[in-house]
Design a protein around this motif. Sequence first.
Motif, PDB file in Angstrom:
ATOM      1  N   LEU A 267       0.828  -1.224   0.000  1.00 27.62           N
ATOM      2  CA  LEU A 267       0.000   0.000   0.000  1.00 27.62           C
ATOM      3  C   LEU A 267       0.860   1.271   0.000  1.00 27.62           C
ATOM      4  CD1 LEU A 267      -2.830  -1.173   2.439  1.00 27.62           C
ATOM      5  CD2 LEU A 267      -3.021  -0.767  -0.042  1.00 27.62           C
ATOM      6  N   ALA A 268       1.983   1.258   0.703  1.00 31.41           N
ATOM      7  CA  ALA A 268       2.829   2.458   0.719  1.00 31.41           C
ATOM      8  C   ALA A 268       3.521   2.635  -0.628  1.00 31.41           C
ATOM      9  CB  ALA A 268       3.866   2.361   1.841  1.00 31.41           C
ATOM     10  N   LEU A 269       4.005   1.534  -1.198  1.00 28.98           N
ATOM     11  CA  LEU A 269       4.695   1.669  -2.484  1.00 28.98           C
ATOM     12  C   LEU A 269       3.719   2.111  -3.575  1.00 28.98           C
ATOM     13  CD1 LEU A 269       7.270   1.402  -4.173  1.00 28.98           C
ATOM     14  CD2 LEU A 269       6.596  -0.959  -4.665  1.00 28.98           C
ATOM     15  N   THR A 270       2.579   1.420  -3.671  1.00 30.86           N
ATOM     16  CA  THR A 270       1.672   1.757  -4.779  1.00 30.86           C
ATOM     17  C   THR A 270       0.954   3.080  -4.522  1.00 30.86           C
ATOM     18  OG1 THR A 270      -0.100   0.421  -3.798  1.00 30.86           O
ATOM     19  CG2 THR A 270       1.318  -0.661  -5.414  1.00 30.86           C
ATOM     20  N   GLY A 271       0.572   3.340  -3.255  1.00 26.44           N
ATOM     21  CA  GLY A 271      -0.227   4.539  -2.978  1.00 26.44           C
ATOM     22  C   GLY A 271       0.586   5.811  -2.912  1.00 26.44           C
ATOM     23  N   LEU A 272       1.761   5.773  -2.280  1.00 28.12           N
ATOM     24  CA  LEU A 272       2.564   6.990  -2.117  1.00 28.12           C
ATOM     25  C   LEU A 272       3.762   7.014  -3.068  1.00 28.12           C
ATOM     26  CD1 LEU A 272       2.623   7.437   1.786  1.00 28.12           C
ATOM     27  CD2 LEU A 272       0.926   8.244   0.144  1.00 28.12           C
ATOM     28  N   GLY A 273       4.358   5.860  -3.314  1.00 26.81           N
ATOM     29  CA  GLY A 273       5.534   5.830  -4.184  1.00 26.81           C
ATOM     30  C   GLY A 273       5.170   5.928  -5.656  1.00 26.81           C
ATOM     31  N   ARG A 274       4.000   5.400  -5.997  1.00 31.26           N
ATOM     32  CA  ARG A 274       3.461   5.469  -7.361  1.00 31.26           C
ATOM     33  C   ARG A 274       4.517   5.132  -8.423  1.00 31.26           C
ATOM     34  NH1 ARG A 274       1.940  10.253  -5.074  1.00 31.26           N
ATOM     35  NH2 ARG A 274       3.065  11.479  -6.610  1.00 31.26           N
TER      36      ARG A 274
ATOM     37  N   ALA B 158       6.618   1.914 -14.692  1.00 27.33           N
ATOM     38  CA  ALA B 158       7.575   1.065 -15.403  1.00 27.33           C
ATOM     39  C   ALA B 158       8.729   1.939 -15.891  1.00 27.33           C
ATOM     40  CB  ALA B 158       6.895   0.369 -16.565  1.00 27.33           C
ATOM     41  N   GLY B 159       9.952   1.477 -15.647  1.00 31.55           N
ATOM     42  CA  GLY B 159      11.124   2.246 -16.048  1.00 31.55           C
ATOM     43  C   GLY B 159      11.701   3.109 -14.939  1.00 31.55           C
ATOM     44  N   ASP B 160      10.957   3.271 -13.864  1.00 29.66           N
ATOM     45  CA  ASP B 160      11.474   4.057 -12.731  1.00 29.66           C
ATOM     46  C   ASP B 160      12.590   3.312 -12.019  1.00 29.66           C
ATOM     47  OD1 ASP B 160       9.751   6.168 -13.066  1.00 29.66           O
ATOM     48  OD2 ASP B 160       8.487   5.738 -11.329  1.00 29.66           O
ATOM     49  N   THR B 161      13.452   4.089 -11.352  1.00 30.79           N
ATOM     50  CA  THR B 161      14.429   3.498 -10.454  1.00 30.79           C
ATOM     51  C   THR B 161      13.931   3.659  -9.026  1.00 30.79           C
ATOM     52  OG1 THR B 161      16.249   3.930 -11.965  1.00 30.79           O
ATOM     53  CG2 THR B 161      16.819   3.579  -9.650  1.00 30.79           C
ATOM     54  N   LEU B 162      13.834   2.523  -8.343  1.00 31.38           N
ATOM     55  CA  LEU B 162      13.318   2.451  -6.977  1.00 31.38           C
ATOM     56  C   LEU B 162      14.462   2.072  -6.051  1.00 31.38           C
ATOM     57  CD1 LEU B 162      11.097   1.976  -4.743  1.00 31.38           C
ATOM     58  CD2 LEU B 162      10.838  -0.333  -5.710  1.00 31.38           C
ATOM     59  N   VAL B 163      14.735   2.912  -5.057  1.00 34.11           N
ATOM     60  CA  VAL B 163      15.727   2.588  -4.034  1.00 34.11           C
ATOM     61  C   VAL B 163      14.992   2.277  -2.737  1.00 34.11           C
ATOM     62  CG1 VAL B 163      17.691   3.451  -2.693  1.00 34.11           C
ATOM     63  CG2 VAL B 163      17.512   3.989  -5.133  1.00 34.11           C
ATOM     64  N   VAL B 164      15.461   1.237  -2.054  1.00 31.40           N
ATOM     65  CA  VAL B 164      14.792   0.767  -0.841  1.00 31.40           C
ATOM     66  C   VAL B 164      15.842   0.626   0.260  1.00 31.40           C
ATOM     67  CG1 VAL B 164      13.359  -1.064   0.153  1.00 31.40           C
ATOM     68  CG2 VAL B 164      13.229  -0.594  -2.313  1.00 31.40           C
ATOM     69  N   SER B 165      15.571   1.228   1.428  1.00 29.67           N
ATOM     70  CA  SER B 165      16.481   0.989   2.561  1.00 29.67           C
ATOM     71  C   SER B 165      15.921  -0.135   3.428  1.00 29.67           C
ATOM     72  CB  SER B 165      16.693   2.265   3.372  1.00 29.67           C
ATOM     73  OG  SER B 165      15.501   2.711   3.958  1.00 29.67           O
ATOM     74  N   THR B 166      16.782  -0.711   4.273  1.00 32.00           N
ATOM     75  CA  THR B 166      16.495  -1.985   4.970  1.00 32.00           C
ATOM     76  C   THR B 166      15.889  -2.970   3.958  1.00 32.00           C
ATOM     77  OG1 THR B 166      14.265  -1.467   5.815  1.00 32.00           O
ATOM     78  CG2 THR B 166      16.101  -0.819   7.201  1.00 32.00           C
ATOM     79  N   ALA B 167      16.607  -3.113   2.866  1.00 31.69           N
ATOM     80  CA  ALA B 167      16.072  -3.818   1.697  1.00 31.69           C
ATOM     81  C   ALA B 167      15.939  -5.315   1.902  1.00 31.69           C
ATOM     82  CB  ALA B 167      16.954  -3.542   0.480  1.00 31.69           C
TER      83      ALA B 167
ATOM     84  N   ARG C 289       9.484  10.649  -5.611  1.00 34.47           N
ATOM     85  CA  ARG C 289       8.652  10.435  -4.432  1.00 34.47           C
ATOM     86  C   ARG C 289       9.472   9.729  -3.354  1.00 34.47           C
ATOM     87  NH1 ARG C 289       7.749   9.734  -9.612  1.00 34.47           N
ATOM     88  NH2 ARG C 289       7.070   7.577  -9.397  1.00 34.47           N
ATOM     89  N   ILE C 290       9.436  10.290  -2.137  1.00 32.57           N
ATOM     90  CA  ILE C 290      10.050   9.637  -0.984  1.00 32.57           C
ATOM     91  C   ILE C 290       8.929   9.151  -0.085  1.00 32.57           C
ATOM     92  CG2 ILE C 290      11.545   9.912   1.025  1.00 32.57           C
ATOM     93  CD1 ILE C 290      12.959  12.178  -0.447  1.00 32.57           C
ATOM     94  N   VAL C 291       8.955   7.862   0.203  1.00 27.72           N
ATOM     95  CA  VAL C 291       7.969   7.291   1.115  1.00 27.72           C
ATOM     96  C   VAL C 291       8.671   7.067   2.450  1.00 27.72           C
ATOM     97  CG1 VAL C 291       6.365   5.409   1.528  1.00 27.72           C
ATOM     98  CG2 VAL C 291       6.872   6.128  -0.833  1.00 27.72           C
ATOM     99  N   GLN C 292       8.237   7.785   3.481  1.00 22.00           N
ATOM    100  CA  GLN C 292       8.850   7.624   4.802  1.00 22.00           C
ATOM    101  C   GLN C 292       8.033   6.617   5.580  1.00 22.00           C
ATOM    102  OE1 GLN C 292      11.638   9.717   5.318  1.00 22.00           O
ATOM    103  NE2 GLN C 292      12.067   8.010   6.701  1.00 22.00           N
ATOM    104  N   CYS C 293       8.611   5.431   5.697  1.00 22.29           N
ATOM    105  CA  CYS C 293       7.850   4.322   6.261  1.00 22.29           C
ATOM    106  C   CYS C 293       8.407   3.920   7.612  1.00 22.29           C
ATOM    107  CB  CYS C 293       7.927   3.170   5.273  1.00 22.29           C
ATOM    108  SG  CYS C 293       6.758   1.894   5.593  1.00 22.29           S
ATOM    109  N   GLY C 294       9.634   4.299   7.882  1.00 23.53           N
ATOM    110  CA  GLY C 294      10.272   4.015   9.161  1.00 23.53           C
ATOM    111  C   GLY C 294      11.434   4.972   9.334  1.00 23.53           C
ATOM    112  N   THR C 295      11.955   5.021  10.573  1.00 28.40           N
ATOM    113  CA  THR C 295      13.077   5.926  10.863  1.00 28.40           C
ATOM    114  C   THR C 295      14.061   5.200  11.768  1.00 28.40           C
ATOM    115  OG1 THR C 295      11.888   6.835  12.760  1.00 28.40           O
ATOM    116  CG2 THR C 295      11.652   8.005  10.667  1.00 28.40           C
ATOM    117  N   ALA C 296      14.429   3.989  11.339  1.00 25.69           N
ATOM    118  CA  ALA C 296      15.212   3.111  12.205  1.00 25.69           C
ATOM    119  C   ALA C 296      16.619   3.612  12.480  1.00 25.69           C
ATOM    120  CB  ALA C 296      15.268   1.718  11.582  1.00 25.69           C
ATOM    121  N   ALA C 297      17.120   4.563  11.691  1.00 25.44           N
ATOM    122  CA  ALA C 297      18.517   4.972  11.855  1.00 25.44           C
ATOM    123  C   ALA C 297      18.770   5.701  13.170  1.00 25.44           C
ATOM    124  CB  ALA C 297      18.951   5.860  10.685  1.00 25.44           C
ATOM    125  N   ASN C 298      17.753   6.328  13.703  1.00 25.16           N
ATOM    126  CA  ASN C 298      17.918   7.017  14.975  1.00 25.16           C
ATOM    127  C   ASN C 298      17.031   6.362  16.016  1.00 25.16           C
ATOM    128  OD1 ASN C 298      19.700   9.491  14.692  1.00 25.16           O
ATOM    129  ND2 ASN C 298      18.384   9.622  12.903  1.00 25.16           N
TER     130      ASN C 298
END
Lengths: 352, 352
Positions: free
Chosen positions: A154-161, A164-173, A258-267
């Motif tokens: 839901l976060a990827l499709t709804g907020l990240g939108r 095809a052809g986009d580059t998607l970067v994911v942390s805690t991948a 688009r940046i989807v802020q889903c967690g803030t585990a670094a701090n």
Amino acid sequence: MVEKATTSQGPYEIPHFSRPSVNTRVLLKNRPLAVPQPSDFAIDEAPVPVPGAGQLLIRNIYLSVDPAQRGWAQAEANYSDPVPLDGPMRGLAVGVVITSRHADYAEGEYLYGWFDWQDYAVVDPSKVILRAREALPLAQFAGLLGINGLTAYLALTGLGRPEAGDTLVVSTAAGAVGSLVGQIGKLMGCTTVGLTGDDEKVALCTERYGFDAAYNYKTADLERAVAQSAPSGVNVYFDNTGGGILDTVLRQMAVGGRIVQCGTAANAQWNPPPTGPRNEREILTRRLVWSGFVIFDHAAKYEAAASQLAAWYREGKLVTETDISDGVEHAPGAIAALYAGANRGKKLIYIG
Amino acid sequence: MVEKATTSQGPYEIPHFSRPSVNTRVLLKNRPLAVPQPSDFAIDEAPVPVPGAGQLLIRNIYLSVDPAQRGWAQAEANYSDPVPLDGPMRGLAVGVVITSRHADYAEGEYLYGWFDWQDYAVVDPSKVILRAREALPLAQFAGLLGINGLTAYLALTGLGRPEAGDTLVVSTAAGAVGSLVGQIGKLMGCTTVGLTGDDEKVALCTERYGFDAAYNYKTADLERAVAQSAPSGVNVYFDNTGGGILDTVLRQMAVGGRIVQCGTAANAQWNPPPTGPRNEREILTRRLVWSGFVIFDHAAKYEAAASQLAAWYREGKLVTETDISDGVEHAPGAIAALYAGANRGKKLIYIG
């Protein structure tokens, strides 16, 4: 051990549990300032509670360990009230209905929801997130179809939108959310780049989860790595960490990203907030859209999302990793272990 | 002085200008690190250029002074290429077509567009932003219907998405964009709160632009002021400043609030970026949507926006303030004066 290869709509059968009259609970004893440690919890035994009219008595089988529990345990105002001290730790679980005093729920039916870290929960139906009706291993209802999978979808499709052809970067991948985000992004036609914290997870990202590239953010030159893997900029950044990783990726976003802020585990701690480079100029000049996602806002979409995820899984298009510890004694240290990156995939505690 | 109470679709008449064979230009001589100063410019005289096939020769009448010119003059990669040194400063202007070598444009027609800081511009039609066809004072085509008004309308409605009953906070609220954002928000049913930098502007906000409340961010306890004016949180923050004002308002956003990043005037210099409190935790827990707006992405919507703004203006629902300096000699210091807050409303230089 209670396990079902698949669930169904019935007929239902209530499994047998050892010590059926004891409710073993994991209580929150101290309010942690940062990541909850084993010493912040105590395990006790209490009588099995009795459901009132309209309520359900549930026996939990899998306790879910989630990064968000850090915030729930802390005192500061958050998106939910703090967990009461000396009460069971708030948590998600998969359990079976032992006694139903609500016409919509059958005894023996498996459910996923807010049943907390204890053997037995008495709940109103409002605490149920999803009925375990898809043909899947039971643990998947706290993983693929739990808040991790629902969040990824839901976060990827709804907020990240992603397109095809986009580059998607994911942390805690390589984590429970990130590994699904990468796979779903790939199914949607993206080039996927995973960031994770050790070399074993880097290998998992590319070999098991199908990321086109993956980097260990602790050892790689992250700026250079992202630039190399996203030569036209990052269209979607699905961020579970915040902190320096976010700062680096944000400065490589494509215009309109688009940046989807889903967690803030670094701090581990946000009061007072740590400092970092100011980002408003980047947001402006790159015309970014930076959104926060909390799964519980999206309940109306759970069933449709679960159905899509289950279909992909059965078609062999999604792989998941489940990291199950056996026994409630693993619960008090489980959140800290999660923040230390010790898990491999979705972390569950089996208490069946 | 060339002025028209209203513009029209013709018949057109080319006005007379003194010294018609001289093109006075404001050249960018140094690349500023921060806000461009008078010493970064020089005024010279050149021959009037000659249009080629498909081109227009335009005599400028109003030069527009815009905060975005700071970024255009700087060397760093931005949303547009830096202005070439020793060339005329990039800028918007309202002018009249002296010679048309393009069938779609009539001599004597008034246009608003990328005609730069000079008397005469030879341009392709791609440099035209809007034809001055609405019945309005000519200066309004660089103000209400210029990028300031278009930005106010399109950024607020498109990214801020205000709903009746929302609380809208606006920074640089007495400025050319902010004063319109407040008025449009009010027309859409919002409670409006203006933030500005001196007491005279505070009074302008409430008395002239109809803000429900306004505060001097230099002297007020901003946190307390916003809390008092937005007891249920800020639903839309239209930000033209960034910096500490942003940090304060961001921490008072309502769940689901929208931040529109339209300018970053609080910091004169972004390389290296200044530091501030990290915001990703706020974005997550408040489920904010923080978006950057650059007007030039929205050209397809200019005409509809201009038509709505002109209608409101003629109905007496929008008031505007125009701050006109007479003579090109005011141009070199005009951007710095804007950043010092010396203007009252939309800043123009009259060179007719």
